[in-house]
Enzyme design. Structure first.
Site: not given
Length: 273
Positions: A10, A94, A98-99, A126
């Site tokens: 991200k 990035i 969270s991703s 995020d």
């Protein structure tokens, strides 16, 4: 159930800190995009919840309830084994965990699991935007997500290996009541138009992050000096920085040039969408 999930990096093209609530949560206005590099996950239903790790950045990642992947699966009522291949550096601004959590929630939702409405945001600011993993404007404390249409952007991501604690960066903010982005994001005719507009915006966390990790100065300097770079900026709370280029070839050439000088840095030429 067996399922595969991709958790892309991200990137915060902008990150305006516009206030702070009484409970301490910061208010943000951020334009977020996602790269075509990231972590990969394999989920297989089973009697016990567990995580196995592999990949370039597996070392130091927890395999228990401290991991956001575990918390996401448990919060959604799913049980089984998750194989997580970590290709993104952690503490890098990035998305990372969270991703990963957003990818787990997204794949479980696609397989019929009812995701509690408050679960994504409870895992982190995020996570809601990472569930969608498409270009979006993120506002509030992360709960307001508005999809946006951007031209394909060619970029270079660079991380010098510095771990930047998010708390220290926010603590170093000199102002927490800054102007948001303009109310309307333009319809850009080209990547060059987009980069020119982005240059008028900010990442309010960049200055305090540079004080915490001076290595960021060198990264931004190298990116700004690279051939055909249209914009260089830090993502999130750092230390990963990015530069935008007019073509994929230019991004790859910059990756080669900077990588030759800094072989220990994490460097990836990517497309952002």
């Amino acid at each position: 159930m067996k399922a595969e999930a991709f958790a892309p990096a991200k990137i915060n093209l902008t990150l305006h800190v516009t206030g702070r609530r009484n409970d301490g949560y910061h208010l943000l206005d951020s334009l977020v995009v996602f790269a075509d590099v990231g972590d990969r996950l394999h989920l297989e239903t089973g009697p016990e919840l567990g995580i196995t790790l592999s990949g370039l950045f597996a070392e130091g990642v927890p395999k228990d309830a401290r991991n956001l992947v575990w918390q996401a699966a448990d919060g959604a009522g799913w049980c089984g084994q998750i194989a997580l291949n970590k290709q993104l550096p952690h503490g890098a601004g990035i998305g990372g965990g969270s991703s990963d959590a957003g990818a787990v929630l997204s794949v479980l939702a696609k397989n019929g699991f009812d995701i509690p409405a408050d679960l994504p945001l409870s895992l982190g600011a995020d996570v809601p935007v990472c569930m969608g993993a498409w270009a979006a404007r993120m506002q509030g404390i992360g709960e307001k997500i508005t999809p946006v249409v951007l031209p394909e952007l060619h970029a270079l991501l660079v991380n010098p290996g510095a771990h930047v604690p998010t708390g220290a960066v926010f603590s170093g903010l000199q102002s927490r009541d800054n102007a948001p982005m303009p109310a309307d994001i333009p319809d850009f005719a080209s990547a060059q138009d987009c980069a020119a507009w982005l240059a008028e915006q900010r990442n309010d966390l960049e200055a305090p992050a540079r004080r915490v990790a001076p290595e960021i100065d060198r990264v931004l300097g190298d990116l700004s000096a690279s051939n055909q770079a249209m914009l260089a900026r830090m993502s999130g709370s750092g230390a990963t920085c990015f530069a935008l280029y007019p073509t994929k070839k230019a991004a790859h050439m910059a990756a080669y040039e900077i990588g030759t000088e800094q072989p220990d840095w994490w460097i990836r030429a990517v497309s952002l969408t």
